[in-house]
Design an enzyme around this catalytic site. Sequence first.
Site: not given
Ligand SMILES: Cc1cc2nc3c(=O)[nH]c(=O)nc-3n(C[C@H](O)[C@H](O)[C@H](O)COP(=O)(O)O)c2cc1C
Length: 353
Positions: A23, A25, A57, A99, A182, A323
């Site tokens: 997820p 945002c 989210a 989510q 949260y 990412r």
């Molecule tokens: C732009 C952005 C928005 C995010 N929004 C959420 C979200 O809405 N819900 C959530 O559980 N995690 C959110 N995260 C966290 C990611 O889901 C993930 O747990 C975190 O970025 C680590 O993974 P990665 O190294 O692959 O980026 C967000 C991360 C990024 C970069």
Amino acid sequence: MSHLFSPLTIRGVSFKNRIAVSPMCQYCAREGVPDSWHYVHYGSRAIGGAALVMTEATAVSPEGRITAGDLGIWNYGQMQKLREIVEFIQGHGAVAGIQLAHAGRKGSHREPWNGGTQLLSSEEGGWKTVAPSPIPWGENKEAPVELDKAGIEKVKADYAAAIRRAIAAGFKVLAFHFAHGYLVHEFLSPLSNRREDDYGGSFENRIRLLVEIVQMARDIWPAELPVFIKISATEWTQGGWELADSVALAKIVKDLGVDLVDCSSGGNIAHATIPLSPGYQVPYSAAVRNTGVLTGAVGLITDPHQANQIIASGQADLVSLARQLLRDPYFPLRAAFELGQDVPWPVQYQRAK
Ligand SMILES: Cc1cc2nc3c(=O)[nH]c(=O)nc-3n(C[C@H](O)[C@H](O)[C@H](O)COP(=O)(O)O)c2cc1C
């Protein structure tokens, strides 16, 4: 067959591989309603080959948003627009998940590109946040309003209504954001929950809201469809929620019908230092998976061989990528090529294969 591209069935839902869109945002919905940005954003990741496309989210109530641009599912109009996106995702071979979230004391913020600071007054467009206890999240943050019993019942009713709308929108996976500081995470942690009623103090009391939401979800959500939760397996802070708590929680929620626990960390303590490195949260997934529940690994997973190894070694059942899937929505198709796996491409793109 590579482990990353082996299918997985949970209850009545089949996933074509082990890659999930984590997820993320987008902070650009209007009044919680998705628009063409969301359609293209989620649609691209579906045609890019991920097995599960999870929404960002999605707030169960207006006050449960992080920013005014958060997606929401507290009314019919939001549900209708989400349904169009779900139809596209599922028309292109991916499973659509939602989510559900409530931001708690981390609500009422500006979008990251507008500074990400908290909106402290209604003149600025902000709103009063709620939490288990009136403890601000960090410096320059406002103290939230402590939820009373009626407030907790309203949160639960908002979740119940949102779950019903998620069914109407056609989602096949129901996921709960219980991580990153949260609302529900705030209840779990003794550092943000100082209540003296049934929802604070002992471990059993601090997990009560989570348990009640999960029980409600399993009553409403179809038995043939999976329920996932995302947790912060540790807060990286002495005296906070720890891996042992996560393991104990996983055993409880597994028996309540949760199918998969996505293992993230941090987010509730502003000053915590997190030692980042590739796959740094994978050991949490492995530890939680020892309870017998399925798990997702998330965090700095960026390479096809790394992702394949996480599944092959039994440390997780799914890898959630955030990412890397922003950098490259077609990562799953590229990963298949690198792992020597033949997967179908969208027919429109076949001449590029
Ligand atoms: C732009 C952005 C928005 C995010 N929004 C959420 C979200 O809405 N819900 C959530 O559980 N995690 C959110 N995260 C966290 C990611 O889901 C993930 O747990 C975190 O970025 C680590 O993974 P990665 O190294 O692959 O980026 C967000 C991360 C990024 C970069």
